[in-house]
Structures are given as structure tokens and as C-alpha cells.
Design a protein around this motif. Structure first.
Motif, mmCIF file in Angstrom:
data_model
loop_
_atom_site.group_PDB
_atom_site.id
_atom_site.type_symbol
_atom_site.label_atom_id
_atom_site.label_comp_id
_atom_site.label_asym_id
_atom_site.label_seq_id
_atom_site.Cartn_x
_atom_site.Cartn_y
_atom_site.Cartn_z
ATOM 1 N N LEU A 178 91.284 21.739 22.240
ATOM 2 C CA LEU A 178 91.240 21.574 21.057
ATOM 3 C C LEU A 178 90.986 22.852 20.440
ATOM 4 N N GLY A 179 90.373 23.709 21.131
ATOM 5 C CA GLY A 179 89.805 24.849 20.541
ATOM 6 C C GLY A 179 88.687 25.342 21.415
ATOM 7 N N ASN A 180 88.195 26.472 21.185
ATOM 8 C CA ASN A 180 87.090 26.963 22.035
ATOM 9 C C ASN A 180 86.072 27.757 21.316
ATOM 10 N N ASP A 181 86.293 27.842 19.924
ATOM 11 C CA ASP A 181 85.226 28.562 19.300
ATOM 12 C C ASP A 181 84.411 27.676 18.182
ATOM 13 N N LYS A 182 85.003 27.698 17.125
ATOM 14 C CA LYS A 182 84.230 26.834 16.224
ATOM 15 C C LYS A 182 85.169 25.742 15.741
ATOM 16 N N PHE A 183 84.623 24.582 15.369
ATOM 17 C CA PHE A 183 85.247 23.644 14.972
ATOM 18 C C PHE A 183 84.851 22.773 13.720
ATOM 19 N N ALA A 184 85.566 22.587 12.849
ATOM 20 C CA ALA A 184 85.383 21.917 11.606
ATOM 21 C C ALA A 184 84.604 20.523 11.697
ATOM 22 N N PHE A 185 84.889 19.977 12.840
ATOM 23 C CA PHE A 185 84.272 18.749 13.040
ATOM 24 C C PHE A 185 83.062 18.610 13.774
ATOM 25 N N ALA A 186 82.100 17.667 13.455
ATOM 26 C CA ALA A 186 80.801 17.643 14.238
ATOM 27 C C ALA A 186 81.125 17.026 15.503
ATOM 28 N N LEU A 187 80.255 17.466 16.556
ATOM 29 C CA LEU A 187 80.618 16.731 17.833
ATOM 30 C C LEU A 187 80.321 15.181 17.848
ATOM 31 N N GLY A 188 81.204 14.461 18.537
ATOM 32 C CA GLY A 188 80.963 13.269 18.544
ATOM 33 C C GLY A 188 81.943 12.359 17.280
ATOM 34 N N THR A 189 82.324 13.145 16.663
ATOM 35 C CA THR A 189 83.669 12.491 15.621
ATOM 36 C C THR A 189 84.695 11.889 16.441
ATOM 37 N N PRO A 190 85.007 10.547 15.745
ATOM 38 C CA PRO A 190 86.050 10.114 16.428
ATOM 39 C C PRO A 190 87.182 11.017 16.438
ATOM 40 N N VAL A 243 90.229 23.586 32.320
ATOM 41 C CA VAL A 243 89.115 23.475 31.264
ATOM 42 C C VAL A 243 88.112 24.880 31.540
ATOM 43 N N SER A 244 87.413 25.106 30.449
ATOM 44 C CA SER A 244 86.493 26.224 30.747
ATOM 45 C C SER A 244 85.400 25.892 29.642
ATOM 46 N N VAL A 245 84.250 26.510 30.116
ATOM 47 C CA VAL A 245 82.902 26.337 29.166
ATOM 48 C C VAL A 245 83.469 26.876 27.801
ATOM 49 N N HIS A 246 82.881 26.033 26.754
ATOM 50 C CA HIS A 246 82.867 26.237 25.283
ATOM 51 C C HIS A 246 84.034 25.540 24.855
ATOM 52 N N ASP A 247 84.955 24.766 25.597
ATOM 53 C CA ASP A 247 86.429 24.212 25.386
ATOM 54 C C ASP A 247 85.750 22.923 24.413
ATOM 55 N N PHE A 248 86.308 22.821 23.451
ATOM 56 C CA PHE A 248 86.330 21.488 22.485
ATOM 57 C C PHE A 248 87.312 20.540 23.073
ATOM 58 N N ILE A 249 87.014 19.103 23.446
ATOM 59 C CA ILE A 249 87.735 18.370 24.254
ATOM 60 C C ILE A 249 87.750 16.928 23.728
ATOM 61 N N PRO A 250 88.843 16.055 24.002
ATOM 62 C CA PRO A 250 88.747 14.739 23.520
ATOM 63 C C PRO A 250 87.843 14.206 24.668
ATOM 64 N N VAL A 251 86.967 13.358 24.237
ATOM 65 C CA VAL A 251 86.014 12.738 25.305
ATOM 66 C C VAL A 251 86.138 11.181 25.152
ATOM 67 N N ILE A 283 92.954 3.926 19.213
ATOM 68 C CA ILE A 283 92.048 4.552 19.991
ATOM 69 C C ILE A 283 90.847 4.284 19.395
ATOM 70 N N THR A 284 89.732 3.825 20.556
ATOM 71 C CA THR A 284 88.529 3.470 20.104
ATOM 72 C C THR A 284 87.634 4.079 21.194
ATOM 73 N N ASN A 285 86.218 4.478 20.509
ATOM 74 C CA ASN A 285 85.344 5.184 21.450
ATOM 75 C C ASN A 285 85.787 6.513 22.043
ATOM 76 N N VAL A 286 86.798 6.983 21.309
ATOM 77 C CA VAL A 286 87.191 8.442 22.029
ATOM 78 C C VAL A 286 86.537 9.593 21.005
ATOM 79 N N VAL A 287 85.664 10.414 21.343
ATOM 80 C CA VAL A 287 85.240 11.447 20.292
ATOM 81 C C VAL A 287 85.502 12.576 20.649
ATOM 82 N N LEU A 288 85.178 13.665 19.574
ATOM 83 C CA LEU A 288 85.232 15.328 19.878
ATOM 84 C C LEU A 288 84.055 15.513 20.691
ATOM 85 N N GLY A 289 84.204 16.366 21.739
ATOM 86 C CA GLY A 289 83.028 16.759 22.679
ATOM 87 C C GLY A 289 83.138 18.238 23.074
#
Lengths: 776, 341
Positions: free
Chosen positions: A136-148, A82-90, A41-47
């Protein structure tokens, strides 16, 4: 053997990086030929979804505002979960998904979408397409946005492509490699679970009939299928290794093959109700195999079948008939080991090699059959894919192999290796590999684990010890054998170098060509094909072993001329191959010389110089590819040595060569293997050599060689005669030629004018008498 | 007379000094010192005098003559030197011209490498042993512990001639023949062409050259093998080269190893694929079964063997990246090996 790192992890945990592991594996004899990134998987990040708007032109689509850390994107999706605040793979522009799909920015109904939100399926994490976007979740996340995303989900995985030595059939599996790797890291390998529950059913177990000469052990189990699919983890692993997912039982057979190295096959139980037989001797027939191809089997093919049907070509491939279908209710799961020779021969005859047959060819051990079957049953039971029938198991074999134990000593092993490895170290290495070691003072008794069919004696144990102890610890000590023998290069090399040096000094280059030639070219050469044939040539252009070198030489000349290379002078030393009247193969060393811009006499003189004969017999050659008027056979004392001459212009035409070619073929065994003759010095004459020239006119048909030979015989003193010139033209009748010779007369005294005049007169008289020669 | 003489000498010296060719100088010399030259005539005129006067005058004329002769000689030397220089200058060579020698030929690089390898091992005490290229399955496989259904027969796809004969897939057939005919201890070298059913590509060829080495003696160990091969690597790749063993598998040796030589590059190159090591050959301790098959007691003797691919070594040493060029025989390739040993 393709080893998936995450699978290996089930049995032994490796903390080293894959490149470090690969180096260590090479040191113990497993070369890693390739490391494949199976994460893929390349160029798919946390959003994160910051907003959702209606699509202006489509009711079923929405436009999402996505935060991927360093930028904000607008991405269109049709998913409803999907709903606002969701963490998703982009998937960003140019992202690559595990199935190889490349995502690009593009317009969707007039609105630009700058990427894609991914489902589990699209990340290769699920078989189902109805999952919607992977939230992936909708609250807080341990990884920064943009992390592979592979980092977020721990999807990094690698496949090591390992070259397993031909004698290590036990390592053609994940678990087999795990054993070696555990020993390498001094860890204990986790043995796969084999336990399972059985259930009572009314299903009937087929009767089994096995020909033990082709099958050492045949086991099977009746299973009632309860579920059609395998767990996601299993499907996922199979997919990563490029194995298609079909249904629960077939997938498990594939999974167990990779994990344990034991090939399994499943039959629809209803198709084997008449019993199963494993045997040869079937009548010739076509069978349709699972790969949708027809194969012709005969009485030498080992077949698994019923009295009326062929269900599988044993160990190689199953047939469509009797195969497990997607919805098969009850199956008979087969685990067996077939004779290596049969599998090899059948596979070759059919031109078919499968994952299963390649394992059988390398050897599947007696114990592997039970191990593999039980592992499959464990998985089927564990994941509730089927019920294992209580009385539905079979196990047929003639004889259990004996346990092998080897008695040796550390000194025996050390004497072969050449360094002093402590006994304790030896025991430790062998134990880590599964050997049972008993030490009794000097002697070591080693019981070989049942999967190590390659271990037979102490030399095998020595190898196990040194490959783990480390070959880098070997000394390179000066050995005393070196001074024991006096090396002999032998006359072949001496003479070959000597002959080559002569040729090189005359400007010739050595060539090396293939010993095989194209039999269809013999026609081009004007010769009959009586060559020794290769039964399995790579192609029809290399189907014959050459009985002459001229064909290869002409091809080489042609290649060079095509490339605008000029003034060619080439030679090749090579063997010719023929069959004698008693069908023995004869190999003879031949030297071929050829040149484009040299004349016949130069090559002839060169041949004479190479042969080293003072004189020899020449006769017109009848070798068809030579010009009959400018080629001679060379012989001495009735032994034929070869031919020198111009290649026939028609043959040159056939090769499309537009230059004259002078070529010689000489048999050189006598010369190459002749023993060095030391030169015996001849005193240099104190008396002067007398020179006289003689010009005579003779008929064109008179050979200069005959004139010279006769003149030599007539001279009463040792004489050297050289041809100065042949002249035709003015003052010489057209049917005649003028031949000018130089005579160098030597004697053990000073010759008087009278003696010289007498000799020359005698010569002239003799030539007049014999050849009607006239003084010019 | 004295006056005449002085005038004559003065004008002669002037004449000599202005003369600028040896030919002119010669003419001048004849006109003054020749048979009817002016000085000679003066000497003839002495007859008119007598006694002491004649003697005095004679001495004066003679002194003048000697003086003039010296003057002529000096001038002659000067003019000759000048004229030679002029003619040398006229024949001056264009020193920049390079005219090639008559073209000499060359051995094929594979032959050169074969000879180099053979010579090294002969120095170590190995004797060359020839064996046939068309051989039986027994010599090529069975005696070497590659039994009928051994997977190793797949490792080397073999060209078959008939039911029992094949084109040898390695020069190890020579091992068997040597062991059966030579009494140990011995060290033999079996060189020659071998054949495998491989499609030609950059690193494969259906025909190539191999040099097999075999040593049989008492108490040989893997350290002896390492000594021989390390020295071989130094001979071919340079004195600072070291080697390493990696475990491998060949049916005819146990233990078996692949031998790598250290690459000359510092930071990874195409030849070593960045590993710093180049695979050069396979080797091992002769399998006990092979010794017994060939009638040598494995209880008394041990042995080691190695097989060197000559094309592979040639490629490494000569920087050839595609093996196929070795068999094309293009003279633009072959002529690069002129003057090589």
C-alpha cells in the motif's frame, strides 16, 4: 432485485446510510428485504513490516515482524515483493476474506504464523494470483496501523435485496432503481453512455427470420473479439453479486443484464452463418443447455436457432451448441424481447427459471432492447474487448409501440387521493420521474416515458404522485358513505354462532383443518374415491378436496391421542366438495362432531338439538366407516341430513386409534341459512302435570323408540315420555328386557284418577297387542 | 312451703347453669316444670291452703315458675347457639380446595377473530356476501385485471381443479360477483377460506381465511379508505393504534397500498422485527378496469377494497409465532380460548 450500492453510485450519488435509504425506498414502494454487507472483509487491518528474517526450516519462506498498532506479530509469507517499511494488509487470526476463506493462526514448517499478509486477489481486488502481497506504500500513511483495511481502501459496500413490485419491470436493474432513487432525492440521474465506434470488417451478418407473434423485437450485432477478459471493476461487481466470470462477451451480457435489465445472449458467429430464426414449431427433441442439463423441447417452445440446429431456448437459456467459448473469435450478440406468455409457459414446462427468463416474464420493453444492446457495445468498445462491425447490426420488429399520453387534471387526481396536492407539486414529481408534463390551465397533459409500460391512466399517475408526495399526508376523515347502508351480518353468521354455542356449552372444541385430503386414505376409511382432484397439489397427501369431514376429524383425534390428550370432544364447520351429474362443482356446508368419551345417545341428542327438529326419521346407516349396528342416518321429509354413530372398530384400527369414537356428520346449509324464527309464546298450563311410571317386559328385538311412538299415539292427552331404565337380568327372561318409562300427562283440566288409569291401561293393552309386552 | 320453694328455685338455677346440652336442659325442664315436675307439684300442694294465704302463695310460686321459665329459655338459646357453632365447626370446609367446573368448549381462535372482524364492519354498514371456493379463472383473475400472462398470477400460486376452475386464491372473487349483482352504492364483506400453493411454514399456509371488503360509491377517495382501516386497526389493536400506508401493487387496485399498524412495543420486538410497524393487510382504490369489467361505470363511481388475512391478525393479537399451530388442533391449544368472544 439485488442492488450493489457502489454500482448505483455510477448513476446517482446517495449520501444517506443504507438503512436510511431502505426506509425511504419502502415509502415509495420498494421494500428492502435484506441489507447484505458486500465488503465482506473482517479482521483485516493495516500493518507495517518492521523486519524480515529467514525461515529456519524453509528456503522459500520468510518470517516478517509486523506492527499492527496495538501489537507486534510474526507472520510467514512466501511472497518475494515485500520489504521492510512496507504498509500491507494483514489478515489477523479469524479474519474473513471476500471469498469466504477464514484465516487462522497456525504453524508453517515449525514456526508459528500469527496471521497472513494479503494479495490484491485475496482482498477481491484482482483476478490475478501472481500479484504478490498488496503493497500500500512504504513511507507515511494517512491511517493509523490497525485500521480496518476496508476503511483504508474504501471497500465498504452493500447489496440491497429489493422486492420490486410485479408491475415495475423497469426497476429490475441498477439503472432502473437509480431513476427512482434520483427522483426520491431530487437529483438528476446520470444516463449510461451508449456511444461506440464501429469498424469495417469482412465478417458476414447472418440473415434473421423472426416470428413476431412470439418476439416483438430482435436486434443483434456482429463483434470481432479482441480481448478475452473484462476490466477488474466489472469482474469485481459480478463476483460480489455471485455471478461467475467467464470471458469478456459473456461477462458483458451478464453485466448489462444487471445494469439495464435487458437480457442478452451471444452466439459463436460461425454457428449462425446459415442464418437465425426465432420461431416455434420445432420437433420434439432433447437439447443440452449451458447449465449442462438436458431439456426436452416441443413445438410450443420458442427457439432461437438455425435451420438445422437449436441454439437457445428463447429468453430462457442458451444451448451448448453454438455457445460462445472462452476463445471464440467472432460473436453475434443478441438483444430481444420475447412474448411474456411464451416465456412463462416454456419456463414452467421445462421447470427452469433464469435471471433472463424472470425478466422476460415480468416484461422487457421494446425500447429496452436497443438500450441494452447499445450499452453492451459501448462497454465492449470502451474497454477494447472487441470491434463492433460496421454493417453487422440487425433490428427486426413489426411495429414501434405508440407513445402514451394522458390528459387529466389536478382536481381529478386530488378527488381520487382525497387531499389537495398543489398542481405545481404534481408536475414536479412527474417530471422527476421522466414524464413530460404540459400544463394548460386546469388540464395536465402527461407524456409517459417509454420505459413506464405500467402507466395507462390518471389513477396510475395518482399513485406516482402520492407515493412521492407521501401517504402520511392522507387525512383519515369521517366518510359519509358509512351511514348510507345498514350492515347485514346475515343468517349464516348468526346461526353458526348459535350452533357453536350449543356445542361449546357441551364441552366441544372447534377445529379447523385443511380442505384437501390424501386420496390414499379413502381406503383406510373404507370408501370409494370420487373426490374432486387438485391438478397441482403441493404433495400427494393433499391431492383431493374432501367430500366428508370424518377423515380429517379422525386424523385430528389421532394427533391429540398421540399427544396424550384425553376426553376429546371436537367439532368442525367446513365445506364438502363434489361434482354433480352435469359436472358442476357443489359446495355444501357440513358440521362434523366427534368425541372419544361420550356415548352414542348423547351425540345423537346433541344432533337433534342442533338440527332443531321436533322429530325426524332414523334409519340404519350404510356409511362404511360407521359401525352398522350403532349408527343411524337422520332424515326429515325424505331429505337426508347426515349420520351419527360409532366409528367402525376396523376403521379405528386403520387409524391406530384405541378409543371408541362417536362421530356425526350433518349437512347444515338449511340450518345455517335459515332465517330467524321468532318464538311464539305458549301459555303455561294452570293444571298440574301427572306423572306415572310404567315397566314392561318385551323381547330384546323390540326398539324402545317404537314402544315410545306407539305409546304416544295411544295417549289421549299431550304426553311426554322419557326412558327411565332398561334392565336385563334376574327375573327377566334372557331373550327379554325390562323397559321402564316415565309418562308426564298434561291437559287443560285437572285429570281424574279414572281418566289417568284409563289412559295408562290403554297404553298397556296396545303395547301388549303389538309388542307382546308384559307388565312387570 | 316458702322455704321449700326457695330451696327448689336455688337448686334449679344452679342445675340450669351447669347444664351443657340442650338435651339435658330439656330433661331438667321436664323434671321441674313438666306435668309432674317439682314446681308443678308445689302448685298442686296449694290445694291444702285456702283463702288469702293460698292466693299469696300461688302468686309467689307462679312468679318463681315464670322466673325459671325465663332462665330455661335463656339457657336454651345459649346452648343452641353453642351447639350450632360446634356442628358448623365440625363441618368446616377446606377453603383451599379448587374444584373445576364442568369443561366447556371453545370456538377456534380463527373463528373468533373472523367474527370479531365481521362484526366490526357490519357496524360500519358492510353486508356479508358469500361466494364459492371453487371458482373460475374469470372470477378469480380475469375480471380482477389479472390477465392470462400477468406476473401477478405468479404472486399467488394457485391450485387448479380443471382447465377453467381453481381454488380461489383470494376472496376477491366475491367482489366481482357482488359488483355484477348489487346496484351501487354498496359496502360488502366477502369472508372465507382461500388457497395458495405455498408450503406451510411459520407465516405461510396453503389454506387460510380472508375477509375482503369492498365499497362502491360516488366520490370515494383514499382518505375514506384510511378512515375505515384506521378504525378497524383501533378496534382490533386498541384505540391508540395508528396506521400507515406504503405503496404496493395489486392488479385489481390502483393506487394500491400495504397497510401497517403501529406495534405496541416501544423498542422493537419479534413481531414488528424492530420496525415499530406490523403489516396487517393490503388495500387500494378499485382499478377502473375492474369496475368496467363488472359493469360499473368508472366515470360515475369509485371504490375501494381491502383484504384481511384472518390468521395473520390472529397471530398478532394472540402472540402466536407459528401459523401452523392453528391447523394442528391440539386441545391444549384450543382450550386456551375458552370463554373468549
Amino acid at each position: 432485485m439485488k442492488l450493489l450500492m457502489s454500482w448505483l453510485n455510477d448513476f446517482v450519488k446517495v449520501s444517506d446510510d443504507v438503512t436510511v435509504l431502505s426506509k425511504k425506498l419502502a415509502n415509495i414502494g420498494f421494500e428492502v428485504e435484506d441489507i447484505i454487507n458486500a465488503g465482506a472483509i473482517t479482521n483485516v487491518v493495516l500493518g507495517k513490516i518492521c523486519g524480515i528474517h529467514k525461515h529456519p526450516n524453509a528456503d522459500r519462506l520468510v518470517v516478517c515482524d509486523i506492527d499492527v498498532g496495538d501489537k507486534k506479530l510474526k507472520i510467514i509469507t512466501g511472497a518475494t515483493n515485500v520489504s521492510v517499511h512496507d504498509f500491507i494488509p494483514v489478515a489477523l487470526d479469524k479474519a474473513v476474506l471476500p471469498n469466504g476463506k477464514v484465516i487462522k493462526c497456525g504453524e508453517l514448517r515449525g514456526v508459528e504464523s500469527q496471521g497472513m499478509l494479503c494479495s490484491k486477489d485475496e482482498l477481491g481486488l484482482s483476478d490475478s494470483v501472481e500479484d504478490g502481497i498488496f503493497i500500500l506504500g512504504n513511507d507515511k500513511f494517512a491511517f493509523a496501523l490497525g485500521t480496518p483495511i476496508s476503511l483504508v481502501l474504501g471497500l465498504d459496500d452493500y447489496i440491497l435485496d429489493i422486492a420490486v413490485p410485479a408491475n415495475r419491470s423497469d426497476c429490475q436493474s441498477v439503472f432502473g432503481m437509480a431513476r427512482e432513487i434520483a427522483a426520491l432525492y431530487n437529483k438528476t440521474v446520470k444516463v449510461p453512455s451508449l456511444d461506440y465506434k464501429t469498424t469495417s470488417t469482412t465478417l458476414i451478418t447472418p440473415s434473421i427470420n423472426v416470428d413476431f407473434s412470439v418476439c416483438n423485437r430482435y436486434m443483434g450485432q456482429v463483434i470481432k473479439v479482441e480481448k478475452n477478459t473484462v476490466p477488474r471493476m466489472i469482474a469485481h461487481r459480478l463476483k460480489k453479486l455471485g455471478v461467475n466470470v467467464y470471458n469478456s462477451i459473456v461477462d458483458i451480457t451478464n453485466y448489462v443484464l444487471i445494469e439495464t435489465g435487458q437480457p442478452l445472449h451471444s452466439f459463436d458467429l460461425s454457428s449462425v452463418k446459415d442464418g437465425i430464426s426465432v420461431s416455434c414449431g420445432h420437433k420434439e427433441q432433447q437439447v443440452l443447455a449451458l447449465n449442462d442439463k438436458n431439456y426436452c423441447i416441443d413445438d410450443s417452445t420458442v427457439v432461437v436457432g438455425t435451420p438445422s440446429k437449436v441454439l437457445a431456448i428463447a429468453g430462457i437459456i442458451g444451448c451448448k451448441e453454438g455457445a460462445t467459448q472462452k476463445d471464440t473469435q467472432n460473436v453475434f450478440l443478441e438483444a430481444a424481447t420475447f412474448s411474456r406468455s411464451h416465456i412463462r409457459r416454456c419456463g414452467k414446462n421445462l421447470g427452469l427459471r433464469t435471471d433472463s427468463s424472470s425478466r422476460f416474464e415480468k416484461g422487457v420493453s421494446f425500447f429496452s432492447v436497443e438500450f441494452g444492446l447499445k450499452r453492451a457495445l459501448h462497454l465492449i468498445d470502451k474497454f477494447k474487448m472487441g470491434s463492433i462491425c460496421k454493417i453487422g447490426n440487425v433490428d427486426r420488429f413489426k411495429q414501434k409501440p405508440k407513445k402514451i399520453s394522458i390528459v387529466t387534471s389536478d382536481s381529478e387526481i386530488n378527488s381520487l387521493i382525497g387531499i389537495k396536492i398543489p398542481q405545481k407539486q404534481m408536475v414536479k414529481i412527474l417530471t422527476s420521474l421522466g414524464f413530460l408534463v404540459t400544463v394548460n390551465k386546469q388540464s395536465i397533459k402527461v407524456e409517459v416515458p417509454q420505459w413506464r409500460v405500467d402507466i395507462e391512466n390518471f389513477t396510475d399517475l395518482s399513485e406516482e404522485i402520492i407515493r412521492f408526495y407521501g401517504y402520511d399526508k392522507l387525512d383519515s376523515k369521517h366518510s359519509n358513505f358509512v351511514t348510507k347502508c345498514i350492515g347485514q351480518q346475515g343468517s349464516y353468521y348468526e346461526n353458526r354462532v348459535r350452533l357453536s354455542n350449543i356445542l361449546i356449552a357441551h364441552g366441544f372444541f372447534e377445529t379447523i383443518t385443511y380442505s384437501f385430503v390424501d386420496s390414499s386414505c379413502f381406503k383406510k376409511m373404507g370408501i370409494k374415491d370420487s373426490t374432486v382432484k387438485i391438478k397441482n397439489p403441493l404433495n400427494m397427501q393433499q391431492d383431493s378436496l374432501r367430500d366428508q369431514l370424518a377423515l380429517s376429524m379422525l386424523n385430528t383425534i389421532k394427533t391429540n391421542l398421540n399427544r396424550k390428550n384425553k376426553n376429546l370432544a371436537l367439532f368442525e364447520f367446513a365445506k364438502t366438495y363434489t361434482k354433480d351429474t352435469e359436472n358442476n362443482y357443489i359446495e355444501r356446508n357440513m358440521l362434523c362432531i366427534a368425541a372419544t368419551d361420550r356415548d352414542f345417545f348423547e351425540i345423537k341428542a346433541l344432533c337433534m338439538s342442533l338440527l332443531g327438529f321436533e322429530r325426524c326419521d332414523f334409519s340404519a346407516s350404510i356409511v362404511p366407516y360407521f359401525n352398522p349396528y350403532s349408527s343411524v342416518d337422520i332424515a326429515l321429509n325424505d331429505q337426508f341430513y347426515g349420520t351419527v354413530g360409532q366409528i367402525h372398530p376396523l376403521i379405528l384400527d386403520n387409524f391406530d386409534i384405541d378409543k371408541k369414537v362417536v362421530l356425526a356428520e350433518i349437512f347444515v346449509d338449511d340450518i345455517l341459512f335459515s332465517i330467524r324464527k321468532d318464538i311464539q309464546f305458549v301459555p303455561i298450563s294452570k293444571y298440574p302435570t301427572v306423572e306415572r311410571d310404567l315397566s314392561i317386559i318385551v323381547k330384546n328385538s323390540i326398539a324402545v323408540g317404537d314402544i315410545v311412538h306407539l305409546a304416544l299415539r295411544t295417549c289421549e292427552f299431550p304426553t311426554k315420555i322419557t326412558l327411565l331404565d332398561i334392565y336385563k337380568g334376574e327375573q327377566v327372561p334372557s331373550e327379554c328386557k325390562s323397559v321402564s318409562l316415565k309418562f308426564e300427562l298434561k291437559a287443560d283440566k285437572t285429570l281424574t284418577d279414572k281418566e289417568i288409569a284409563n289412559t295408562m291401561n290403554n297404553v298397556l293393552l296396545t303395547l301388549q297387542e303389538n309388542f307382546d309386552a308384559k307388565l312387570r | 312451703m316458702q322455704k321449700d320453694l326457695n330451696n327448689l328455685v336455688q337448686s334449679a338455677l344452679v342445675d340450669i347453669s351447669v347444664t351443657d346440652s340442650t338435651a339435658q336442659l330439656y330433661e331438667l325442664r321436664v323434671s321441674i316444670l313438666g306435668k309432674s315436675g317439682s314446681i308443678t307439684n308445689l302448685l298442686k300442694g296449694l290445694r291444702e291452703f285456702s283463702g288469702e294465704q293460698r292466693a299469696n302463695l300461688g302468686k309467689v310460686v307462679n312468679d318463681a315458675k315464670v322466673m325459671l321459665e325465663n332462665a330455661f329459655d335463656t339457657k336454651q338459646t345459649q346452648l343452641k347457639l353453642k351447639e350450632i357453632n360446634q356442628s358448623l365447626q365440625a363441618e368446616k370446609l377446606d377453603l383451599s380446595i379448587e374444584r373445576p367446573l364442568k369443561q366447556v368448549g371453545a370456538s377456534h381462535p380463527v373463528t373468533l377473530m373472523s367474527n370479531r372482524i365481521v362484526q366490526f364492519f357490519v357496524k360500519l354498514g358492510f353486508t356479508v356476501y358469500h361466494s364459492p371456493e371453487i371458482d373460475t379463472e374469470y372470477y378469480n383473475f380475469e375480471a380482477l385485471n389479472v390477465v392470462a400472462d400477468h406476473p401477478a398470477r405468479d404472486m399467488q400460486d394457485t391450485f387448479f381443479i380443471d382447465d377453467t376452475h381453481l381454488l380461489r386464491s383470494h376472496t376477491s372473487n366475491g367482489q366481482v360477483r357482488a359488483m355484477q349483482s348489487v346496484k351501487p352504492p354498496f359496502s360488502i364483506l366477502s369472508p372465507g377460506k382461500v388457497y395458495r400453493a405455498d408450503q406451510p411454514d411459520a407465516t405461510h399456509s396453503p389454506q387460510f381465511h380472508q375477509i375482503e371488503g369492498l365499497v362502491i360509491d360516488k366520490n370515494l377517495s383514499m382518505c375514506d379508505l384510511k378512515f375505515v382501516l384506521e378504525n378497524f386497526a383501533k378496534h382490533i389493536f386498541g384505540q391508540t393504534t395508528s396506521i400507515r400506508f406504503r405503496p404496493s401493487y395489486f392488479p385489481f387496485t390502483e393506487p394500491s397500498v400495504e397497510v401497517d399498524a403501529q406495534c405496541k412495543c416501544n423498542d422493537g420486538c419479534k413481531v414488528c422485527k424492530g420496525t415499530g410497524w406490523i403489516e396487517i393487510l393490503g388495500a387500494g382504490m378499485v382499478n377502473k378496469k375492474v369496475l368496467e369489467n363488472c359493469g360499473i361505470s368508472s366515470k360515475v363511481y369509485t371504490g375501494f377494497a381491502f383484504g384481511i388475512g384472518v390468521e395473520r391478525i390472529t397471530d398478532i393479537v394472540n402472540g402466536i409465532d407459528d401459523m401452523r399451530i392453528l391447523f394442528e388442533n391440539d386441545i391444549r391449544f384450543l382450550s386456551q380460548f375458552v370463554n373468549c368472544v
